[in-house]
Motif scaffolding. Sequence first.
Motif, PDB file in Angstrom:
ATOM      1  N   MET A   1     -49.285 -13.525   4.657  1.00  0.00           N
ATOM      2  CA  MET A   1     -49.647 -14.410   5.769  1.00  0.00           C
ATOM      3  C   MET A   1     -50.204 -15.757   5.319  1.00  0.00           C
ATOM      4  N   ARG A   2     -50.675 -15.801   4.069  1.00  0.00           N
ATOM      5  CA  ARG A   2     -51.374 -17.007   3.591  1.00  0.00           C
ATOM      6  C   ARG A   2     -52.342 -17.500   4.682  1.00  0.00           C
ATOM      7  N   PRO A   3     -53.347 -16.675   4.951  1.00  0.00           N
ATOM      8  CA  PRO A   3     -54.220 -16.989   6.103  1.00  0.00           C
ATOM      9  C   PRO A   3     -55.351 -17.956   5.758  1.00  0.00           C
ATOM     10  N   TYR A   4     -54.976 -19.093   5.233  1.00  0.00           N
ATOM     11  CA  TYR A   4     -55.997 -20.064   4.818  1.00  0.00           C
ATOM     12  C   TYR A   4     -55.374 -21.450   4.715  1.00  0.00           C
TER      13      TYR A   4
ATOM     14  N   THR B   1     -57.556 -18.834   8.360  1.00  0.00           N
ATOM     15  CA  THR B   1     -56.757 -18.990   9.584  1.00  0.00           C
ATOM     16  C   THR B   1     -56.306 -17.590  10.004  1.00  0.00           C
ATOM     17  N   LEU B   2     -56.882 -17.111  11.084  1.00  0.00           N
ATOM     18  CA  LEU B   2     -56.702 -15.700  11.447  1.00  0.00           C
ATOM     19  C   LEU B   2     -55.710 -15.555  12.593  1.00  0.00           C
TER      20      LEU B   2
ATOM     21  N   PRO C   1     -55.551  -6.456   9.663  1.00  0.00           N
ATOM     22  CA  PRO C   1     -56.694  -6.836  10.487  1.00  0.00           C
ATOM     23  C   PRO C   1     -57.368  -8.112   9.965  1.00  0.00           C
ATOM     24  N   GLU C   2     -58.227  -8.677  10.807  1.00  0.00           N
ATOM     25  CA  GLU C   2     -58.900  -9.940  10.446  1.00  0.00           C
ATOM     26  C   GLU C   2     -59.626  -9.864   9.115  1.00  0.00           C
ATOM     27  N   ILE C   3     -60.286  -8.709   8.894  1.00  0.00           N
ATOM     28  CA  ILE C   3     -61.064  -8.602   7.647  1.00  0.00           C
ATOM     29  C   ILE C   3     -60.173  -8.817   6.431  1.00  0.00           C
ATOM     30  N   GLU C   4     -58.957  -8.294   6.483  1.00  0.00           N
ATOM     31  CA  GLU C   4     -58.058  -8.459   5.343  1.00  0.00           C
ATOM     32  C   GLU C   4     -57.618  -9.921   5.200  1.00  0.00           C
TER      33      GLU C   4
END
Length: 186
Positions: free
Chosen positions: A42-45, A97-98, A105-108
Amino acid sequence: MNAIDLLLKRVSSPVLEEPAPSPEQLDLMYRAALRAPDHGGMRPYRFLQIEGEGREKLGQVFVEAALKDDVDCNEAELDKLKNAPLRAPMIIVAIATLNAHPKVPEIEQQLAAGCAAHGLILSAFAQGVDAIWRSGKMAFNPWVNQRLGLEANEQIIGFIYLGKARKHKMLPCPAVGEFVQLWGKA
Ligand SMILES: Cc1cc2nc3c(=O)[nH]c(=O)nc-3n(C[C@H](O)[C@H](O)[C@H](O)COP(=O)(O)O)c2cc1C
């Protein structure tokens, strides 16, 4: 520096001077960050790079945020906030970036963003660039989020201060055994 030395020797440096990392150093740092483990890819950042007069603008945003929370905020506190971003020639704001995901889940996603930030810091250190990861109350302030352009699903996870330290502090040497337990063995 070999990889194990890097992992064992990285230290934070609270006092940072010029120079800021070069464009070539930054390119490697961002590439290292993007190699963080990442469930679902996801590259959540993302990162905001702040230098030069941008640091003064950030200090101004901190002052505005403090005054919004407390109109009577005292001068000393306001001065501290105004000058906080000047503690290094460059600050990279690490943002998680969630997004909703059926398996992640968000924590991950927050952890992946944290790993990315650590990758950035480690690769900085490997290139002779010193850093400290800071948060503080401004990392959790809605006005700061708004002024930095964060979306509703984003969080600041750290202000990464970057520059050059005159000297490194002593390495901490924790007792590994206090953090490791054997489980499942008779
Ligand atoms: C999420 C996070 C937030 C942090 N926030 C601060 C902070 O606001 N101020 C600070 O002095 N250190 C903060 N730290 C700790 C420093 O980055 C650093 O790890 C600590 O001073 C220990 O130094 P060392 O990294 O050399 O072991 C934070 C670390 C993390 C992971």
